[in-house]
Design a protein around this motif. Sequence first.
Motif, PDB file in Angstrom:
ATOM      1  N   GLN A 520       0.808  -1.215   0.000  1.00 51.48           N
ATOM      2  CA  GLN A 520       0.000   0.000   0.000  1.00 51.48           C
ATOM      3  C   GLN A 520       0.846   1.272   0.000  1.00 51.48           C
ATOM      4  O   GLN A 520       0.318   2.360  -0.190  1.00 51.48           O
ATOM      5  N   ILE A 521       2.134   1.148   0.226  1.00 56.17           N
ATOM      6  CA  ILE A 521       3.032   2.306   0.210  1.00 56.17           C
ATOM      7  C   ILE A 521       3.788   2.308  -1.115  1.00 56.17           C
ATOM      8  O   ILE A 521       4.282   1.270  -1.561  1.00 56.17           O
ATOM      9  N   PHE A 522       3.856   3.478  -1.759  1.00 60.76           N
ATOM     10  CA  PHE A 522       4.468   3.597  -3.087  1.00 60.76           C
ATOM     11  C   PHE A 522       3.815   2.612  -4.054  1.00 60.76           C
ATOM     12  O   PHE A 522       4.496   1.827  -4.740  1.00 60.76           O
ATOM     13  N   LYS A 523       2.482   2.632  -4.122  1.00 55.79           N
ATOM     14  CA  LYS A 523       1.741   1.694  -4.967  1.00 55.79           C
ATOM     15  C   LYS A 523       2.136   1.819  -6.428  1.00 55.79           C
ATOM     16  O   LYS A 523       2.212   0.821  -7.151  1.00 55.79           O
ATOM     17  N   SER A 524       2.364   3.035  -6.876  1.00 53.45           N
ATOM     18  CA  SER A 524       2.757   3.228  -8.273  1.00 53.45           C
ATOM     19  C   SER A 524       4.136   2.642  -8.570  1.00 53.45           C
ATOM     20  O   SER A 524       4.493   2.413  -9.724  1.00 53.45           O
ATOM     21  N   GLN A 525       4.914   2.416  -7.500  1.00 56.80           N
ATOM     22  CA  GLN A 525       6.246   1.847  -7.639  1.00 56.80           C
ATOM     23  C   GLN A 525       6.266   0.354  -7.303  1.00 56.80           C
ATOM     24  O   GLN A 525       7.326  -0.230  -7.104  1.00 56.80           O
ATOM     25  N   GLY A 526       5.093  -0.246  -7.206  1.00 56.51           N
ATOM     26  CA  GLY A 526       5.020  -1.666  -6.897  1.00 56.51           C
ATOM     27  C   GLY A 526       5.159  -1.989  -5.431  1.00 56.51           C
ATOM     28  O   GLY A 526       5.376  -3.144  -5.069  1.00 56.51           O
ATOM     29  N   GLY A 527       5.029  -0.978  -4.567  1.00 62.14           N
ATOM     30  CA  GLY A 527       5.141  -1.206  -3.137  1.00 62.14           C
ATOM     31  C   GLY A 527       6.541  -0.921  -2.610  1.00 62.14           C
ATOM     32  O   GLY A 527       7.480  -0.649  -3.370  1.00 62.14           O
ATOM     33  N   LEU A 528       6.655  -0.980  -1.291  1.00 64.68           N
ATOM     34  CA  LEU A 528       7.930  -0.723  -0.614  1.00 64.68           C
ATOM     35  C   LEU A 528       8.445  -2.015   0.004  1.00 64.68           C
ATOM     36  O   LEU A 528       7.742  -2.663   0.782  1.00 64.68           O
ATOM     37  N   ARG A 529       9.643  -2.389  -0.341  1.00 66.88           N
ATOM     38  CA  ARG A 529      10.277  -3.575   0.234  1.00 66.88           C
ATOM     39  C   ARG A 529      11.268  -3.135   1.294  1.00 66.88           C
ATOM     40  O   ARG A 529      12.125  -2.278   1.059  1.00 66.88           O
ATOM     41  N   ILE A 530      11.171  -3.733   2.470  1.00 68.93           N
ATOM     42  CA  ILE A 530      12.026  -3.364   3.606  1.00 68.93           C
ATOM     43  C   ILE A 530      12.823  -4.589   4.038  1.00 68.93           C
ATOM     44  O   ILE A 530      12.270  -5.674   4.220  1.00 68.93           O
ATOM     45  N   GLU A 531      14.104  -4.410   4.207  1.00 67.77           N
ATOM     46  CA  GLU A 531      14.979  -5.458   4.725  1.00 67.77           C
ATOM     47  C   GLU A 531      15.738  -4.898   5.926  1.00 67.77           C
ATOM     48  O   GLU A 531      16.353  -3.843   5.835  1.00 67.77           O
ATOM     49  N   ILE A 532      15.683  -5.615   7.022  1.00 67.90           N
ATOM     50  CA  ILE A 532      16.393  -5.221   8.241  1.00 67.90           C
ATOM     51  C   ILE A 532      17.249  -6.402   8.675  1.00 67.90           C
ATOM     52  O   ILE A 532      16.765  -7.533   8.763  1.00 67.90           O
ATOM     53  N   SER A 533      18.505  -6.161   8.942  1.00 64.97           N
ATOM     54  CA  SER A 533      19.382  -7.238   9.396  1.00 64.97           C
ATOM     55  C   SER A 533      20.328  -6.713  10.462  1.00 64.97           C
ATOM     56  O   SER A 533      20.683  -5.530  10.479  1.00 64.97           O
ATOM     57  N   THR A 534      20.725  -7.604  11.351  1.00 62.66           N
ATOM     58  CA  THR A 534      21.709  -7.263  12.374  1.00 62.66           C
ATOM     59  C   THR A 534      22.450  -8.528  12.762  1.00 62.66           C
ATOM     60  O   THR A 534      21.909  -9.643  12.680  1.00 62.66           O
ATOM     61  N   GLY A 535      23.694  -8.378  13.164  1.00 60.00           N
ATOM     62  CA  GLY A 535      24.498  -9.527  13.546  1.00 60.00           C
ATOM     63  C   GLY A 535      25.624  -9.126  14.466  1.00 60.00           C
ATOM     64  O   GLY A 535      26.098  -7.980  14.446  1.00 60.00           O
ATOM     65  N   ILE A 536      26.060 -10.070  15.294  1.00 61.26           N
ATOM     66  CA  ILE A 536      27.145  -9.797  16.236  1.00 61.26           C
ATOM     67  C   ILE A 536      28.106 -10.964  16.272  1.00 61.26           C
ATOM     68  O   ILE A 536      27.707 -12.134  16.150  1.00 61.26           O
ATOM     69  N   SER A 537      29.379 -10.652  16.392  1.00 62.04           N
ATOM     70  CA  SER A 537      30.432 -11.638  16.560  1.00 62.04           C
ATOM     71  C   SER A 537      31.180 -11.304  17.845  1.00 62.04           C
ATOM     72  O   SER A 537      31.548 -10.149  18.077  1.00 62.04           O
ATOM     73  N   ARG A 538      31.380 -12.325  18.683  1.00 62.22           N
ATOM     74  CA  ARG A 538      32.091 -12.142  19.958  1.00 62.22           C
ATOM     75  C   ARG A 538      33.185 -13.187  20.055  1.00 62.22           C
ATOM     76  O   ARG A 538      32.915 -14.385  19.952  1.00 62.22           O
ATOM     77  N   LEU A 539      34.436 -12.746  20.228  1.00 64.48           N
ATOM     78  CA  LEU A 539      35.583 -13.639  20.283  1.00 64.48           C
ATOM     79  C   LEU A 539      36.191 -13.656  21.679  1.00 64.48           C
ATOM     80  O   LEU A 539      36.226 -12.636  22.371  1.00 64.48           O
ATOM     81  N   PHE A 540      36.681 -14.834  22.070  1.00 64.44           N
ATOM     82  CA  PHE A 540      37.345 -15.012  23.353  1.00 64.44           C
ATOM     83  C   PHE A 540      38.664 -15.731  23.084  1.00 64.44           C
ATOM     84  O   PHE A 540      38.693 -16.750  22.385  1.00 64.44           O
ATOM     85  N   THR A 541      39.753 -15.236  23.637  1.00 65.20           N
ATOM     86  CA  THR A 541      41.059 -15.841  23.397  1.00 65.20           C
ATOM     87  C   THR A 541      41.639 -16.383  24.690  1.00 65.20           C
ATOM     88  O   THR A 541      41.383 -15.867  25.780  1.00 65.20           O
ATOM     89  N   GLY A 542      42.448 -17.437  24.531  1.00 69.61           N
ATOM     90  CA  GLY A 542      43.172 -17.979  25.662  1.00 69.61           C
ATOM     91  C   GLY A 542      44.461 -17.213  25.884  1.00 69.61           C
ATOM     92  O   GLY A 542      44.784 -16.250  25.179  1.00 69.61           O
ATOM     93  N   ALA A 543      45.212 -17.642  26.866  1.00 63.14           N
ATOM     94  CA  ALA A 543      46.479 -16.983  27.176  1.00 63.14           C
ATOM     95  C   ALA A 543      47.503 -17.301  26.097  1.00 63.14           C
ATOM     96  O   ALA A 543      47.659 -18.455  25.687  1.00 63.14           O
ATOM     97  N   LEU A 544      48.187 -16.282  25.603  1.00 61.66           N
ATOM     98  CA  LEU A 544      49.234 -16.465  24.600  1.00 61.66           C
ATOM     99  C   LEU A 544      50.500 -16.929  25.300  1.00 61.66           C
ATOM    100  O   LEU A 544      50.958 -16.326  26.264  1.00 61.66           O
ATOM    101  N   ASN A 545      51.062 -18.022  24.811  1.00 61.37           N
ATOM    102  CA  ASN A 545      52.205 -18.644  25.470  1.00 61.37           C
ATOM    103  C   ASN A 545      53.505 -17.929  25.099  1.00 61.37           C
ATOM    104  O   ASN A 545      54.400 -18.494  24.490  1.00 61.37           O
TER     105      ASN A 545
END
Length: 649
Positions: A520-545
């Motif tokens: 129903q939004i931007f009908k003349s343009q075929g509608g509005l497509r919305i993409e939302i993404s999010t991501g997280i990376s968490r690293l843990f290291t041991g003791a360096l010898n």
Amino acid sequence: MNILNRFFLIGSVVITATAQAQSDSEPITIPGGFDTVRVHPMYSKRISYSTDNIGQNVQIISREDIEKLPVQTTAELLAYTLGIDLRQRGVMGTQSDLQMQGSTFDQVLVLIDGVKMSDPQTGHHQMNISISPEAIERIEVIKGASARRYGLNALAGVVNIITRMPQKPQLSAQVHSGTGFGRDSKSNALYANQGFRLFNTLGNKNFSVWYDIAADMGSGYRHNTDFQGIRSNFRIQQRIQHKNRFLKQEGVHLNYSGSIFRNSFGANGFYAAPADSNAYEYVNTQWGSISADIETIKHGTFNFRLSGRGNNDQYVFIKENPSYYRNFHQTTVLTPEMSYKYMRKFYELGFGAEYRKEQINSTNLGVHLREFEGMYVDVLIMPIKGVRLSGGVYGLHNNILGYKLYPGADINVQVSKQIFAFASTGTGQRLPTYTDLYYSGPSNLSNPLLMAEKANYSDVGLRSNGKKLVFHISAFRRNNQALIDRTKDSLNAPWRPVNLQSFDIKGIEANVKYQIKLKQIFKSQGGLRIEISTGISRLFTGALNTQSISQYTLNYLPVQWMSQLNLHTQSLHLSINGRYLERYGLQTNQINKYTLVDARFDYLPKMKDKRPMKLFLILQNIGNTAYREFTTVPLMGRWLSAGISLLID
């Protein structure tokens, strides 16, 4: 028991349980929808895989993803991939290093259509990527030690760039220019860049050709950061019609591909700051490949390929006075290989062999030659519906290393129609480069006795390839043995490459993407497509010898958070990308935290019921954040680029 070990235990139980109690749902098929959620076939001459059934942590950068990212070069595309740390020294991928899940830059293998881009001089040159974004169909990012499938130097993961193969004539052209509105303090000249792209395809289903020509140049963004890069690439594919009792009707596929990349750039602060403020570097990289796929009626598919790669590198300490100090390096690599794949309803078998010859002729590193032979076997079985078990081993031989075996295995289970569980274990190695072995100078010592690195890797996770909702969560652990690092005992001592005893790194990755269309939004343009993404990376290291100061090993991203918002109509596209990064290792015992926001806007005016023209605007580092990915190299602030592209079918 810490949270990571619990995650591994729970994930293993889930996979085992679901393997015993499979649902009767049909294998996933995604009709229509968005390209980013479709199931992609994986590029493999060994065993058949796709993104929904491989038992490894895989991320695909699709054609649609490439077109909406706010970048101009292929190297920059990887900076928006979770788990990857693209560390740049200059603008537009002038020189960049690729790290994955806390690895060093030499531990990730880059391929183009399966051809290895590893450079025996140094991992810096592996990212001399000639392919322009316009010529790429997708990029496969395979995380984890993968010697079993990819052989040499796949210690932390693999990035495989798959080029396009259109089946109809098409021509696209693009010009662009950009500036940060800063000026050189001496000449008052405006810092700016500009470039063009040309991508042309010819032919039909049985014979097709594409070639790609591109150039980027600019005055940089601070003193002595100017650059000039010229790229040219081609690929030819031919299908030979041949009927007999042995071959399929179109059972012979021939591929020819090649590339030339010439790059020159100011290397202010790259290697010996602050004394190298006027240093300059010239790089010329070429590679080529010829291959044949032969599909038989009863006996499987044979693949034969011969590829070669050459790199010429000249470094001068003072651009205006090259004779004061300069280094020349020339490397050549030759790799013949063959593979065989045999497919049946409930199992597949793949095996093959390769030979690799690496040579260098250098004014600083000397003249050296080394040769390797490798063989592999890979087996895939599908014991019950929705379960795929795979295992194999890669054998490596060299006169110095002797015989080494690198096994691996994985499992993928279809939990429901759109949810899959996976787990893998694997091993990998990384050979010391000629720079690791032989480079010496006022601040560096050589170590020709370095051993090859080795890693043991395991991961477990869940992923969904739904039409609207896509998610992925996984945990991994990598144990590095004989890890190569440059260390020194005091600030004034020279760097020395050494093999560390052991180093562990663990991590969790999670990302989710939701897509919706508002008709129903931007009908003349075929509608509005919305993409939302999010991501997280968490690293843990041991003791360096080690008690020494580390140059490479402790420079990683303990926290990486990425989010993206995309808004699409038929003629308007807006993409906003945010990245929060915590970087460890630039300064002793300190974590550098910074946020980068980039955006891209595309306008496609309607022209005779088609949209062959696109106007685009790219704004990088909107917040003008001051940040570094190497200690001595401050990176570009706010930068605005604009351009136009034309498509002719």
